[in-house]
Write an enzyme that holds these catalytic residues in place. Sequence first.
Site, PDB file in Angstrom:
ATOM      1  N   LYS A 148     -58.244  20.913  76.719  1.00 33.85           N
ATOM      2  CA  LYS A 148     -58.577  19.682  75.961  1.00 33.85           C
ATOM      3  C   LYS A 148     -59.735  19.077  76.813  1.00 33.85           C
ATOM      4  O   LYS A 148     -59.841  19.206  78.072  1.00 33.85           O
ATOM      5  CB  LYS A 148     -57.357  18.588  76.312  1.00 33.85           C
ATOM      6  CG  LYS A 148     -56.156  19.258  75.420  1.00 33.85           C
ATOM      7  CD  LYS A 148     -56.222  19.063  73.903  1.00 33.85           C
ATOM      8  CE  LYS A 148     -55.180  19.503  73.344  1.00 33.85           C
ATOM      9  NZ  LYS A 148     -55.246  19.317  71.995  1.00 33.85           N
TER      10      LYS A 148
ATOM     11  N   ASP B 297     -61.343  20.993  72.858  1.00 36.68           N
ATOM     12  CA  ASP B 297     -60.583  20.044  71.728  1.00 36.68           C
ATOM     13  C   ASP B 297     -60.920  18.616  71.966  1.00 36.68           C
ATOM     14  O   ASP B 297     -60.293  18.293  73.298  1.00 36.68           O
ATOM     15  CB  ASP B 297     -59.137  20.203  71.528  1.00 36.68           C
ATOM     16  CG  ASP B 297     -58.503  19.584  70.400  1.00 36.68           C
ATOM     17  OD1 ASP B 297     -59.151  18.661  69.888  1.00 36.68           O
ATOM     18  OD2 ASP B 297     -57.254  19.783  70.342  1.00 36.68           O
TER      19      ASP B 297
ATOM     20  N   GLU C  84     -63.676  21.420  68.735  1.00 37.39           N
ATOM     21  CA  GLU C  84     -62.539  20.894  67.963  1.00 37.39           C
ATOM     22  C   GLU C  84     -62.511  19.408  67.679  1.00 37.39           C
ATOM     23  O   GLU C  84     -62.374  18.593  68.692  1.00 37.39           O
ATOM     24  CB  GLU C  84     -61.402  21.450  68.322  1.00 37.39           C
ATOM     25  CG  GLU C  84     -60.015  21.019  67.432  1.00 37.39           C
ATOM     26  CD  GLU C  84     -58.712  21.843  67.836  1.00 37.39           C
ATOM     27  OE1 GLU C  84     -59.071  23.173  68.227  1.00 37.39           O
ATOM     28  OE2 GLU C  84     -57.893  21.398  67.830  1.00 37.39           O
TER      29      GLU C  84
ATOM     30  N   GLU D 192     -56.234  19.133  61.582  1.00 43.24           N
ATOM     31  CA  GLU D 192     -54.921  18.846  61.850  1.00 43.24           C
ATOM     32  C   GLU D 192     -54.694  17.544  61.595  1.00 43.24           C
ATOM     33  O   GLU D 192     -53.378  16.998  61.357  1.00 43.24           O
ATOM     34  CB  GLU D 192     -54.690  19.066  63.348  1.00 43.24           C
ATOM     35  CG  GLU D 192     -55.558  17.950  64.328  1.00 43.24           C
ATOM     36  CD  GLU D 192     -55.235  18.412  65.753  1.00 43.24           C
ATOM     37  OE1 GLU D 192     -56.042  19.399  66.259  1.00 43.24           O
ATOM     38  OE2 GLU D 192     -54.361  17.888  66.208  1.00 43.24           O
TER      39      GLU D 192
ATOM     40  N   ASP E 197     -52.975  22.551  58.505  1.00 40.76           N
ATOM     41  CA  ASP E 197     -51.650  22.511  59.141  1.00 40.76           C
ATOM     42  C   ASP E 197     -50.637  22.241  57.895  1.00 40.76           C
ATOM     43  O   ASP E 197     -50.682  21.189  57.510  1.00 40.76           O
ATOM     44  CB  ASP E 197     -51.581  21.563  60.221  1.00 40.76           C
ATOM     45  CG  ASP E 197     -50.224  21.477  61.135  1.00 40.76           C
ATOM     46  OD1 ASP E 197     -49.190  21.941  60.545  1.00 40.76           O
ATOM     47  OD2 ASP E 197     -50.281  21.097  62.235  1.00 40.76           O
TER      48      ASP E 197
ATOM     49  N   HIS F 226     -53.897  24.428  62.919  1.00 42.38           N
ATOM     50  CA  HIS F 226     -53.149  23.923  64.130  1.00 42.38           C
ATOM     51  C   HIS F 226     -51.892  24.113  63.852  1.00 42.38           C
ATOM     52  O   HIS F 226     -51.151  23.893  62.754  1.00 42.38           O
ATOM     53  CB  HIS F 226     -53.713  22.519  63.814  1.00 42.38           C
ATOM     54  CG  HIS F 226     -53.036  21.448  64.717  1.00 42.38           C
ATOM     55  ND1 HIS F 226     -51.967  20.762  64.296  1.00 42.38           N
ATOM     56  CD2 HIS F 226     -53.197  21.096  66.053  1.00 42.38           C
ATOM     57  CE1 HIS F 226     -51.279  19.710  65.152  1.00 42.38           C
ATOM     58  NE2 HIS F 226     -52.170  20.111  66.222  1.00 42.38           N
TER      59      HIS F 226
HETATM   60 MG   LIG Z   1     -56.637  19.659  68.235  1.00 49.01          MG
END
Ligand SMILES: [Mg+2]
Length: 365
Positions: free
Chosen positions: A169, A198, A224, A250, A273, A300
């Site tokens: 992240k 992400d 992402e 997602e 997703d 995801h």
């Molecule tokens: Mg993500």
Amino acid sequence: MKISKVETFVLHVPIDPPITDAINVATHWGLAGVRIYTDEGYVGYGYTGTCAHGDDMIVDTIERYYAPELIGKDPFMVKEIWDTLRYGKMHWVGRAGIAHMALAAVDIALWDIMAKASNKPLWQYLGGHKSTGIKAYNTNGGWLNWSLERLLKDVTDIVEQGFTGVKIKVGKADPHEDYERVKAVRQAIGDKTIFMIDVNQQWNINTAMTWGKKLEQFDLFWLEEPLNPDDIMGHRKLADALNVPIALGEHVYSKYAFRDYIHQGAIEYCQVDVTRVAGITEWLQVAGLAASYDIPICPHVGDMGQIHQHLVAATSGAIMLEYIPWIRTIFVEPATVKNGHYVLPELPGASTEIIPRYFDQYRIR
Ligand SMILES: [Mg+2]
């Protein structure tokens, strides 16, 4: 076969220790779900995933608006049922979000019943594509609240366990800190490991343009959710300008929304997703759409991989699946990764059946 009873549930499974990304704090993973019973003894399990907020509204939708429509229906008529629920009483108030997540739980339970009644794991019932397993990448070492020390230890451990891909992240208040973390992780995992970052929608277009360019040098497999998921034009600009592919999906709730992203060249890895796009019925349509543009699918895992392992194993354009092991132990056949690959499920169904004692342990409704 006819549906005889519909029963909802909400489970909150603890995440230890709690994690953060740029917009969420998660102490529990929420499963808002449904058990659908039939007159032939088959029971289908379906659920969607949450950060343990809003699940009550999802099961309210199922109880009040979807369950009454299901009683007496044949689960094998899943696509007709999907249309009935999608364009029924909830259509006025919800064509995404809660309504679609509730429909996902129902739809997944129906596919679980069909695969069980056909005595096949779902990936074979759908028509198999990957007989030797699915490549996994690991997200569970890269949380935003991890210290740099813990981050480096975790990503190193992940690579030693046999994973060939890791995701971390980013989206710190100061992007300089993201830069230092990305640089240190690339050094720790070496040149050959696939590495994704992400942003969880934290950046605006200017931040994304500036820092996306600075981070290109670390050979990122994708960037992402850099921006708000409604900003198709912004993602298109990034896709044009950066030497890092853009991944998202997602927070994209329908095939129409994916169509617009794909048609405008604003998405380069499709993270559709199943728990968000109203279930397997719509997921398969999005997969077909992505395939027609040669856009690879890497879902995801709002389901933490239980259902997606089947969908990836049955889809030629799906190349890899995220791995986060928070809830796997509650399932009769837990999603399992060995040597960096998901081991394909063998039991009939969608791998959604939950061990009864966990209903006692984690049920909040
Ligand atoms: Mg993500």
